[in-house]
Design a protein around this motif. Structure first.
Motif, PDB file in Angstrom:
ATOM      1  N   SER A 140       0.806  -1.222   0.000  1.00  0.00           N
ATOM      2  CA  SER A 140       0.000   0.000   0.000  1.00  0.00           C
ATOM      3  C   SER A 140       0.841   1.274   0.000  1.00  0.00           C
ATOM      4  O   SER A 140       0.297   2.378  -0.069  1.00  0.00           O
ATOM      5  CB  SER A 140      -0.935   0.016   1.217  1.00  0.00           C
ATOM      6  N   GLY A 141       2.153   1.149   0.078  1.00  0.00           N
ATOM      7  CA  GLY A 141       3.027   2.318   0.173  1.00  0.00           C
ATOM      8  C   GLY A 141       3.156   3.100  -1.126  1.00  0.00           C
ATOM      9  O   GLY A 141       2.708   2.671  -2.190  1.00  0.00           O
ATOM     10  N   PHE A 142       3.776   4.265  -1.022  1.00  0.00           N
ATOM     11  CA  PHE A 142       3.956   5.186  -2.149  1.00  0.00           C
ATOM     12  C   PHE A 142       4.660   4.507  -3.321  1.00  0.00           C
ATOM     13  O   PHE A 142       4.137   4.437  -4.439  1.00  0.00           O
ATOM     14  CB  PHE A 142       4.770   6.392  -1.637  1.00  0.00           C
ATOM     15  N   LEU A 143       5.844   3.960  -3.073  1.00  0.00           N
ATOM     16  CA  LEU A 143       6.594   3.304  -4.135  1.00  0.00           C
ATOM     17  C   LEU A 143       5.960   1.985  -4.534  1.00  0.00           C
ATOM     18  O   LEU A 143       5.808   1.675  -5.719  1.00  0.00           O
ATOM     19  CB  LEU A 143       8.045   3.068  -3.710  1.00  0.00           C
ATOM     20  N   ALA A 144       5.588   1.166  -3.543  1.00  0.00           N
ATOM     21  CA  ALA A 144       5.044  -0.162  -3.841  1.00  0.00           C
ATOM     22  C   ALA A 144       3.802  -0.065  -4.722  1.00  0.00           C
ATOM     23  O   ALA A 144       3.605  -0.889  -5.624  1.00  0.00           O
ATOM     24  CB  ALA A 144       4.721  -0.892  -2.545  1.00  0.00           C
ATOM     25  N   SER A 145       2.970   0.930  -4.483  1.00  0.00           N
ATOM     26  CA  SER A 145       1.751   1.093  -5.286  1.00  0.00           C
ATOM     27  C   SER A 145       2.093   1.359  -6.744  1.00  0.00           C
ATOM     28  O   SER A 145       1.488   0.794  -7.661  1.00  0.00           O
ATOM     29  CB  SER A 145       0.901   2.241  -4.729  1.00  0.00           C
ATOM     30  N   ILE A 193       9.983  12.025  -6.158  1.00  0.00           N
ATOM     31  CA  ILE A 193       8.986  13.060  -6.443  1.00  0.00           C
ATOM     32  C   ILE A 193       7.951  12.520  -7.427  1.00  0.00           C
ATOM     33  O   ILE A 193       8.296  11.784  -8.350  1.00  0.00           O
ATOM     34  CB  ILE A 193       9.652  14.303  -7.077  1.00  0.00           C
ATOM     35  N   GLY A 194       6.685  12.918  -7.236  1.00  0.00           N
ATOM     36  CA  GLY A 194       5.665  12.538  -8.202  1.00  0.00           C
ATOM     37  C   GLY A 194       4.316  12.313  -7.566  1.00  0.00           C
ATOM     38  O   GLY A 194       4.153  12.454  -6.344  1.00  0.00           O
ATOM     39  N   PRO A 195       3.326  11.952  -8.371  1.00  0.00           N
ATOM     40  CA  PRO A 195       1.966  11.737  -7.860  1.00  0.00           C
ATOM     41  C   PRO A 195       1.909  10.530  -6.935  1.00  0.00           C
ATOM     42  O   PRO A 195       2.617   9.547  -7.124  1.00  0.00           O
ATOM     43  CB  PRO A 195       1.146  11.474  -9.135  1.00  0.00           C
ATOM     44  N   SER A 196       1.044  10.611  -5.949  1.00  0.00           N
ATOM     45  CA  SER A 196       0.852   9.514  -5.006  1.00  0.00           C
ATOM     46  C   SER A 196      -0.429   8.776  -5.366  1.00  0.00           C
ATOM     47  O   SER A 196      -1.490   9.395  -5.506  1.00  0.00           O
ATOM     48  CB  SER A 196       0.773  10.062  -3.576  1.00  0.00           C
ATOM     49  N   LEU A 197      -0.368   7.467  -5.520  1.00  0.00           N
ATOM     50  CA  LEU A 197      -1.567   6.691  -5.822  1.00  0.00           C
ATOM     51  C   LEU A 197      -2.461   6.499  -4.597  1.00  0.00           C
ATOM     52  O   LEU A 197      -3.681   6.565  -4.725  1.00  0.00           O
ATOM     53  CB  LEU A 197      -1.179   5.330  -6.410  1.00  0.00           C
ATOM     54  N   PRO A 198      -1.908   6.265  -3.401  1.00  0.00           N
ATOM     55  CA  PRO A 198      -2.765   6.194  -2.211  1.00  0.00           C
ATOM     56  C   PRO A 198      -3.479   7.523  -1.959  1.00  0.00           C
ATOM     57  O   PRO A 198      -2.995   8.580  -2.353  1.00  0.00           O
ATOM     58  CB  PRO A 198      -1.768   5.894  -1.076  1.00  0.00           C
ATOM     59  N   GLN A 199      -4.627   7.449  -1.295  1.00  0.00           N
ATOM     60  CA  GLN A 199      -5.421   8.652  -1.046  1.00  0.00           C
ATOM     61  C   GLN A 199      -4.720   9.629  -0.106  1.00  0.00           C
ATOM     62  O   GLN A 199      -4.811  10.837  -0.276  1.00  0.00           O
ATOM     63  CB  GLN A 199      -6.793   8.265  -0.464  1.00  0.00           C
ATOM     64  N   HIS A 200      -4.040   9.086   0.907  1.00  0.00           N
ATOM     65  CA  HIS A 200      -3.386   9.970   1.856  1.00  0.00           C
ATOM     66  C   HIS A 200      -2.133  10.593   1.223  1.00  0.00           C
ATOM     67  O   HIS A 200      -1.514  10.012   0.333  1.00  0.00           O
ATOM     68  CB  HIS A 200      -3.001   9.222   3.130  1.00  0.00           C
ATOM     69  N   LEU A 201      -1.781  11.772   1.701  1.00  0.00           N
ATOM     70  CA  LEU A 201      -0.615  12.487   1.185  1.00  0.00           C
ATOM     71  C   LEU A 201       0.644  11.843   1.765  1.00  0.00           C
ATOM     72  O   LEU A 201       0.854  11.859   2.976  1.00  0.00           O
ATOM     73  CB  LEU A 201      -0.703  13.957   1.606  1.00  0.00           C
ATOM     74  N   CYS A 202       1.473  11.264   0.907  1.00  0.00           N
ATOM     75  CA  CYS A 202       2.697  10.626   1.391  1.00  0.00           C
ATOM     76  C   CYS A 202       3.676  11.695   1.881  1.00  0.00           C
ATOM     77  O   CYS A 202       3.527  12.879   1.586  1.00  0.00           O
ATOM     78  CB  CYS A 202       3.329   9.770   0.306  1.00  0.00           C
ATOM     79  N   SER A 203       4.696  11.263   2.618  1.00  0.00           N
ATOM     80  CA  SER A 203       5.605  12.221   3.261  1.00  0.00           C
ATOM     81  C   SER A 203       6.352  13.081   2.248  1.00  0.00           C
ATOM     82  O   SER A 203       6.554  14.278   2.463  1.00  0.00           O
ATOM     83  CB  SER A 203       6.601  11.483   4.162  1.00  0.00           C
ATOM     84  N   THR A 204       6.758  12.493   1.113  1.00  0.00           N
ATOM     85  CA  THR A 204       7.503  13.287   0.131  1.00  0.00           C
ATOM     86  C   THR A 204       6.601  14.319  -0.543  1.00  0.00           C
ATOM     87  O   THR A 204       7.016  15.453  -0.775  1.00  0.00           O
ATOM     88  CB  THR A 204       8.145  12.380  -0.941  1.00  0.00           C
TER      89      THR A 204
END
Length: 323
Positions: free
Chosen positions: A12-17, A192-203
């Motif tokens: 579910s993480g930023f990169l893993a997604s 840097i880039g768009p996040s697929l999860p709904q929550h705002l990732c730390s970066t």
């Protein structure tokens, strides 16, 4: 076209997604490990991915629970270990809360890999912080995959994230060398880039703060390498698929100082209150030599592209308004 079955930890993480998105688009069957497969809200973005209905499975696994990855990994030709603890809040014992889970979690995953006769290769997500933490008197030479951060320096200045990634990667290399596991590690710079999860990732939260005029989140960067999230995902797949890939791979598009970055961003987004001045940090100048990855035919997106995509995402999600 089916390319076989692979496992992605911390799905579910930023990169893993992003990695799962790219793996599905490439035709892989993906087993993703998560803490709670029934958390529909947290995992909704994964089920929306193209191919997820037919070729994605999400299963429960705990990073620090030995054996919990056995069933997820068994039968997979490849394992992408992206899961790693990050300190998101102040804590009384950051060393214990990030070092032990990072090292033990990595070894737990690798012990499960050792039990899997179908395994072809493991790709571990490390970090460019495993090469950057060095004495200020170090020579101004480009850092490459032969470089390692100083454990003593990380301890002295309490750089716990860099220390956790360094010790976890070293533990992974020792384990895999002793157990004949084909390991490749990817060392991304600041993603840097768009996040697929709904929550705002730390970066993305860091970038949002910078675009709104804050300096505190980027102050510690000083000089930093940057890379697009999609490039990091594609790099993982490339080094998994390429038969000649081996060892460590730095994954970074550009290295710039804070002032260089904000000068570019101010010119590109003139209506945003982007800060131009930062406190000078006593840190060594460095460049990152990505020749090894580029030699496999990899081409990075530019600094402009990665921030344009991130800004568009922040605007679309209602976090940012451009006049």
């Amino acid at each position: 076209m089916m390319k076989g079955k692979v496992c992605v930890t911390g799905a579910s993480g930023f990169l893993a997604s992003w990695l799962i998105k790219r793996l599905l688009l490439s035709g892989y069957h993906v087993i993703g490990t998560v803490r709670d497969p029934d958390d529909d809200k947290k995992l909704a973005h994964l089920w929306k991915l193209e191919g997820a209905k037919d070729r994605l499975q999400l299963v429960k696994a705990e990073l620090t629970e030995e054996g919990s990855f056995d069933s997820a990994i068994f039968g997979c030709a490849g394992v992408f270990h992206t899961a790693s603890p990050v300190l998101g809040r102040p804590t009384s014992d950051p060393k214990a809360e990030i070092l032990k889970p990072a090292i033990d979690g990595t070894l737990n995953v690798l012990r499960s890999c050792k039990k899997n006769p179908s395994l072809r290769r493991v790709v571990l997500t490390s970090s460019s912080s495993t090469v950057r933490a060095r004495d200020v008197s170090s020579p101004n030479v480009a850092l490459d995959e032969s470089s390692w951060s100083s454990v003593e320096l990380c301890e002295q200045y309490q750089i716990w994230y860099a220390l956790s990634k360094t010790l976890a990667e070293k533990a992974a290399w020792e384990f895999c060398n002793n157990n004949n596991i084909d390991l490749v590690t990817v060392l991304p710079s600041f993603v840097i880039g768009p996040s697929l999860p709904q929550h705002l990732c730390s970066t993305a939260a860091d970038v949002l703060g910078l675009l709104k005029g804050e300096t505190i989140r980027f102050q510690y960067h000083g000089r930093m390498g940057y890379v697009h999230i999609d490039d990091v995902a594609l790099c993982h797949i490339l080094v998994y698929e390429h038969k000649d890939a081996h060892g460590r791979y730095l994954c970074s598009s550009t290295v710039v100082d804070n002032e260089e970055l904000t000068s570019l961003l101010s010119a590109r987004y003139p209506t945003l209150p982007i800060p131009r001045k930062f406190e000078k940090l006593d840190r060594p100048y460095y460049e990152l030599d990505t020749t090894k990855l580029r030699s496999l035919g990899f081409k990075f997106k530019s600094l402009e592209e990665m921030f344009d995509d991130c800004v568009a995402y922040l605007k679309e999600q209602g976090h940012l308004q451009l006049l």
